[in-house]
Motif scaffolding. Sequence first.
Motif, short mmCIF file in Angstrom:
data_model
loop_
_atom_site.label_atom_id
_atom_site.label_comp_id
_atom_site.label_asym_id
_atom_site.label_seq_id
_atom_site.Cartn_x
_atom_site.Cartn_y
_atom_site.Cartn_z
N GLN A 68 0.91 -1.09 0.02
CA GLN A 68 -0.03 0.08 -0.20
C GLN A 68 0.95 1.06 -0.13
OE1 GLN A 68 -2.40 0.43 3.30
NE2 GLN A 68 -3.66 2.04 2.58
N ARG A 69 1.82 1.29 0.89
CA ARG A 69 2.78 2.16 0.91
C ARG A 69 3.25 2.92 -0.46
NH1 ARG A 69 5.98 2.28 6.61
NH2 ARG A 69 4.23 2.23 7.86
N GLN A 70 3.75 1.80 -1.21
CA GLN A 70 4.41 2.10 -2.83
C GLN A 70 3.34 2.22 -3.61
OE1 GLN A 70 8.38 0.99 -3.28
NE2 GLN A 70 8.95 2.04 -1.44
N ASP A 71 2.16 2.00 -3.41
CA ASP A 71 1.06 1.80 -4.42
C ASP A 71 1.71 0.60 -5.63
OD1 ASP A 71 -0.83 3.82 -3.71
OD2 ASP A 71 0.27 5.37 -4.61
N ALA A 90 -10.79 -2.50 -13.71
CA ALA A 90 -10.31 -1.14 -14.18
C ALA A 90 -10.44 0.07 -13.40
CB ALA A 90 -10.73 -0.86 -15.45
N GLY A 91 -11.72 0.03 -12.49
CA GLY A 91 -11.93 1.19 -11.74
C GLY A 91 -11.67 0.98 -10.45
N MET A 92 -11.14 -0.24 -10.00
CA MET A 92 -10.72 -0.54 -8.59
C MET A 92 -9.35 0.06 -8.34
SD MET A 92 -11.69 -4.69 -8.23
CE MET A 92 -13.30 -5.19 -8.60
N LYS A 93 -9.29 0.38 -6.94
CA LYS A 93 -7.95 0.94 -6.34
C LYS A 93 -7.20 -0.61 -6.33
CE LYS A 93 -10.18 4.51 -3.81
NZ LYS A 93 -10.60 5.09 -2.52
N LEU A 94 -5.86 -0.35 -6.15
CA LEU A 94 -5.07 -1.42 -5.91
C LEU A 94 -5.22 -2.30 -4.58
CD1 LEU A 94 -1.35 0.17 -6.30
CD2 LEU A 94 -2.88 -1.11 -8.11
N GLY A 95 -5.72 -1.90 -3.62
CA GLY A 95 -5.86 -2.52 -2.56
C GLY A 95 -7.09 -3.50 -2.73
#
Length: 122
Positions: free
Chosen positions: A31-34, A77-82
Amino acid sequence: MKIPYEYAVIQAVPRIERGELINVGVVLYCQRQDFLDARTHLDPDRLRALDPAADVPAIGAALAAWGRTCAGGGPSAGMKLGERFRWLVAPRSTILRAGPVHMGLAEDPAAELERLADLLVR
């Protein structure tokens, strides 16, 4: 400085009723580094040792979709990385699934992903 990350081993279970599996990849999220990515490796001989009738090309194509999902392709496509990571590691009853999520600390998530793939898959 080491930063926390989460990862899971991607497993192929060609005959769910037997419960036998092989490790075919690792997905890692920091999460910290995307950072979200997967490294995969499908060994056809090992897969066929569990199921001689396994459809190796189809399983390989499904495995490639893990990388596309990490990159935001398709329905993710529309989701955040997490959100993508949680979607990938959610329990499922398919030939490909994620094992338990583990945590670790590393300075470089990409290098750690390669290390884990070498250690656990290749």
